[in-house]
Design an enzyme around this catalytic site. Structure first.
Site, PDB file in Angstrom:
ATOM      1  CD  GLU A 159      -2.959  -1.202   2.256  1.00 38.62           C
ATOM      2  OE1 GLU A 159      -2.561  -0.863   3.373  1.00 38.62           O
ATOM      3  OE2 GLU A 159      -4.105  -1.612   2.042  1.00 38.62           O
TER       4      GLU A 159
HETATM    5  C1  BMA Z   1      -4.682  -3.589   4.528  1.00 39.80           C
HETATM    6  C2  BMA Z   1      -3.538  -4.508   4.746  1.00 39.80           C
HETATM    7  C3  BMA Z   1      -3.110  -4.519   6.155  1.00 39.80           C
HETATM    8  C4  BMA Z   1      -4.284  -4.464   7.081  1.00 39.80           C
HETATM    9  C5  BMA Z   1      -5.554  -4.826   6.364  1.00 39.80           C
HETATM   10  C6  BMA Z   1      -6.777  -4.743   7.226  1.00 39.80           C
HETATM   11  O1  BMA Z   1      -4.384  -2.280   4.813  1.00 39.80           O
HETATM   12  O2  BMA Z   1      -2.498  -4.240   3.884  1.00 39.80           O
HETATM   13  O3  BMA Z   1      -2.228  -3.450   6.398  1.00 39.80           O
HETATM   14  O4  BMA Z   1      -4.052  -5.296   8.149  1.00 39.80           O
HETATM   15  O5  BMA Z   1      -5.759  -3.961   5.282  1.00 39.80           O
HETATM   16  O6  BMA Z   1      -7.016  -3.444   7.683  1.00 39.80           O
END
Ligand code: BMA
Length: 873
Positions: free
Chosen positions: A461
């Site tokens: 991300e």
């Molecule tokens: C995304 C993932 C994790 C997180 C998940 C749930 O942001 O990449 O960083 O645990 O969602 O929120």
């Protein structure tokens, strides 16, 4: 807080690879002490370990996973700890050199041997070796004590963050979970807490690259050319002149397939490289689960002196496959097929596009030394049983050890692997970049020979979140932080992948819109597309979360992309699992302990106390359950997976669905489908069903009220067959055998349910045999929360002879039939969380994974459905 993670640590005497009689002394095992003088603690320890585990084993602390110990034990993370060995026996003073080799020191250490300082380290993900020849020869056997002092990682991270001139980021960009400043240090980022996990912060190999002649990273290679085997060995010291590399390729029956001298032997000051071609007809291909066989070979690389003496020899288990993340622009012939313009974003195995079905793999434990092969074996069996062929090994955990890749090679699970950076931006000072480069070199070279390795991605991300957050918070500073991002992810990590391997693709960020151009003649071969998008075109991956329950199940809310690498909603683990980690008095949905173990959303994101923070996560689950029904989580995932899979036949040509997340790190509210001990939640069963090859699924447009039904297949051959529809009311009264809903006018739709089934004939990839593929699904026009369910009259029996359970519904439609079993055993049923029509009977078999009840669990099996009556056997 993890203070210590040596998968193993070695004292090696005469470790020069070309001295055949080298003597390796392992430091794994007992005979260690862990201590902190200021706290007056000194207890026996055993390697590999982490300080929490040794303190727990010696009853200095309670079980770190129990109750609120996640918070109570944070003093361990704020302290420094020293591991001290007994005098190390078995080291000869008469060898030319002695080296200390560490394959994992977590994270900040000061190492001394025989009372002399040897070195300091600062990266959990690197391999370190130190020449201690002089110290060893001048040190008496009784004084050969190794001492490793581990500094408190949160303290050191804070100290680095407050150094004068240190990098800072605009507000809201750095995602803080429990401990801050994780981005400054090279340690498992989720040790500092995450929204699904606790915050404990516990304290040169040979590379073999198998690729097709002419292959370049990230580009689909020709499939009708020979294979190239490239080997590069690291060595210490001087290499005798005239040394050559020889190779032997054997199949798993130990029969030699090919052998000979490698050509193009090339030597730098620390590595020797050679290459050979292998005719394609000599070997069988390796395929992922469900797409073919997982054929493996052994390749032995021998470094031989001019006088024909073997100096060293390394054997790796390999597979012959090409795997590419194809992000090239949509070509003319694809446009002609109706594919929307933009970029591709899909994987190709051995030249074939395929649908990637899977989930996201997080660290299976906050304490890696507890992650045993058997446990991973079980977990990966569940992946295969769940019809999955790919896991995304999410950044911000740890690089997976080799045994995890070994299991994936054997079971055909592709591992989309990531460098450990996520949900933050990182410093780019020269020392940090050098440290990262070493870490990346070590890990890329370590795992490259595994056929299960599918991709290297820079981190989690970044382009779809972190850079966007900068733009929101401080738009004028975007160019600066984007340049820093490129320094780390395009100018530092990409050259490590491309410089060591031709067989593997690289993407700087998951999620992203892919590359804009890729040109290997340029010093910087990859230019990212970023946000350079044309309306009507479709680009890369999607990452979708929405915690507003009223928009769930709304097809028009789901993102349209080429590949979905994350999506989901959190839910509660089973009561059986909760009981293993919290006390009976805390066993209620809103107890303080349960709320505080819900780390979503992260406190750092909200700037609130943990208690306020925890109640938000609980509230989201409550609202969704109240609006929909108790198992809405699994059903939501089914609805999204159906949506993404249908895209494989639409202009967006969507070719991947990896949901968040495969498994739990402990017992707490989270997104997982498999609980900490291996127990399957409704989600894993439901995902298994909707990841079948051929599926039938309803698509309901909430706005227009239109319903359509699609059959989707991920097989490579056409499938032909028939579809059946039938409307029932909840009591099981058959209304009509058609899909056309208008005929139902006059019926109360809160009382109607549409059964749909497909039966199709086709064949599996790489298999000529025809088979029949069946799938069924149900559509209910109103939420099950308001549907007028009736007692379906469930029946449950067990036959010791066939070892099958039999479930039947006698008086109504049974929605989400759930077989449950007591604590003490871990197993999975071959199907669960299914629907039954009246008078329908289903045989359910099971796979037992562990059992401390001596078979007694069978008597504790119950069945229930959404109508809500739990029946014993
Ligand atoms: C995304 C993932 C994790 C997180 C998940 C749930 O942001 O990449 O960083 O645990 O969602 O929120």
């Amino acid at each position: 807080m993890r203070l210590f993670f040596p998968p193993f640590a070695l004292v090696a005497a005469g470790l020069l690879p070309f001295i055949p009689e080298r003597n390796v002394v392992s430091l794994v095992g007992d005979g260690w002490t862990v201590s902190n003088n200021a706290l007056n603690v000194s207890v026996p320890a055993s390697l590999p370990s982490q300080v929490h585990l040794d303190l727990f084993a010696n009853q200095v602390i309670g079980d770190p996973y129990y109750g609120l110990n996640d918070f109570n034990l944070r003093w361990v993370a704020w302290s420094n700890w020293t591991y001290t060995s007994l005098p190390i026996a078995g080291l000869s003073s008469n060898v030319s050199s002695t080296w200390l080799l560490f394959n994992g020191l977590d994270t900040f250490t000061s190492i001394s041997f025989c009372g002399h300082h040897v070195a300091s380290t600062n990266n959990q993900f690197r391999q370190y070796w130190f020449d201690v020849s002089t110290i060893t020869t001048s040190c008496d056997e009784t004084e050969r004590i190794l001492s490793i002092n581990f500094g408190s990682a949160p303290n050191i991270a804070n100290a680095i963050a407050s150094e004068p001139g240190q990098e800072t980021w605009p507000s809201g960009v750095q995602q803080v979970f429990e401990f801050p400043n994780r981005c400054f240090i090279r340690k498992e980022q989720s040790d500092f807490g995450w929204d699904w996990g606790p915050a404990f912060a516990p304290a040169g190999p040979c590379i073999v690259d198998i690729y097709r002649q002419g292959q370049l990273n990230n580009l689909p290679p020709a499939q009708d050319v020979p294979w190239v085997g490239n080997a590069s060995l690291d060595y210490f010291g001087q290499l005798p002149a005239g040394s050559i590399l020889q190779y032997t390729l054997k199949d798993m029956q130990n029969i030699t397939v090919a052998s000979g001298a490698m050509s193009r032997v090339n030597q730098t000051n620390a590595t020797v490289t050679g290459q050979t071609t292998i005719a394609a007809r000599l070997v069988d291909l390796w395929w992922p689960n469900q797409l073919g066989n997982q054929t493996l070979y052994y390749i032995t690389i021998d470094l031989v002196s001019a006088s024909n003496t073997s100096l060293t020899c390394v054997t790796k288990r390999i597979g012959f496959r090409t795997i590419v993340l194809n992000e090239s622009p949509i070509a003319q012939d694809q446009l002609a097929q109706g594919i929307a313009p933009g970029n591709n974003c899909h994987f190709e195995i051995n030249g074939h596009e395929f649908y990637a079905k899977g989930s996201n793999f997080i660290p299976p434990d906050a304490f890696w030394p507890r992650v045993a092969v058997e446990r991973m074996n079980q977990l990966f069996d569940s992946v295969v049983d769940g019809n999955q062929n790919m896991l995304r090994v999410w950044a911000s955990g740890a690089y997976s050890p080799d045994f995890i890749y070994d299991l994936a090679d054997e079971k055909g699970i592709l591992l989309w692997s990531e460098f450990e950076f996520g949900d933050a931006l990182y410093p780019i000072d020269p020392a940090f970049l050098d440290n990262v480069r070493e870490e990346a070199e070590y890990n890329v070279r370590r795992v490259n020979h595994h056929p299960s390795l599918a991709l290297w991605a820079g981190g989690n991300e970044l382009e779809n979140l972190e850079l966007i957050l900068v733009n929101q918070s401080a738009p004028d500073q975007l160019p600066r932080y984007m340049a820093e991002y490129e320094t780390l992810f395009l100018n530092t990590l990409l050259p490590v992948v491309f410089g060591n391997s031709k067989s593997i693709s690289y993407a700087p960020s998951s999620t992203s819109n892919g590359w804009l151009s890729l040109n290997f003649s340029n010093a910087k071969p990859m230019v990212e597309r970023y946000y350079n998008l044309t309306p009507g075109s479709v680009y890369g991956e999607t990452d979708f979360y929405n915690y507003e329950p009223s928009v769930l199940y709304n097809d028009s809310a789901y993102p349209i992309g080429r590949f979905s690498n994350e999506f989901g909603y959190h839910s509660m683990p089973s009561l059986q699992s909760w009981q293993s980690q919290i006390s009976a008095k805390d066993l209620s949905f809103n107890s303080t302990t349960v709320m505080l173990r819900d780390h979503h959303p992260p406190a750092g994101l909200l700037n609130t106390s943990n208690t306020a923070n925890a109640s938000i996560g609980q509230a989201q689950m409550t609202e969704a359950v109240q609006l929909w029904y108790p198992i809405f989580q699994a059903d939501l995932y089914v609805s999204e997976i159906e949506f993404y899979r249908r895209g494989s036949g639409l202009p967006n040509r969507q070719l991947g669905s990896l949901y968040w997340q495969l498994e739990d790190i402990w017992v707490a509210p989270a997104w997982a489908g498999i609980e900490y001990d291996g127990r399957w939640e409704v989600l894993h069963y439901a995902a298994k069903d909707i990841y079948e090859h051929v599926i039938i699924a309803p698509y309901y447009n909430v706005t227009t009220g239109n319903l359509s039904v699609w059959v989707t297949s991920d097989l490579w051959q056409p499938a032909t067959g028939t579809v059946t529809f039938a409307w029932y009311d909840w009591s099981g009264k058959h209304l009509i055998n058609t899909f056309i809903t208008t005929i139902l006018q006059g019926y109360n739709l809160t009382n109607a349910v549409l059964y749909m089934a497909v039966e199709a004939v086709s064949s599996l990839p790489n298999d000529n045999a025809f088979r029949t593929f069946r799938h069924e699904n149900f559509f209910h026009p109103t939420a099950l929360q308001v549907a007028q369910l009736v007692n379906p009259g469930l029946n449950l029996t067990y036959s010791p002879t066939t070892q099958n359970f039999t479930v039947s519904a006698t008086s109504g439609v049974a929605a989400w039939v759930w077989l449950d079993y007591p604590a003490g055993a871990v197993l999975n049923f071959d199907s669960n969380a299914f629907w039954l029509l009246p008078n329908e009977t289903r045989q359910v078999s099971y796979t037992l994974k562990s059992d401390t009840t001596n078979g007694g669990w069978i008597n504790g099996v119950t069945v229930q459905s959404l109508w809500n009556q739990t029946l014993p056997l």
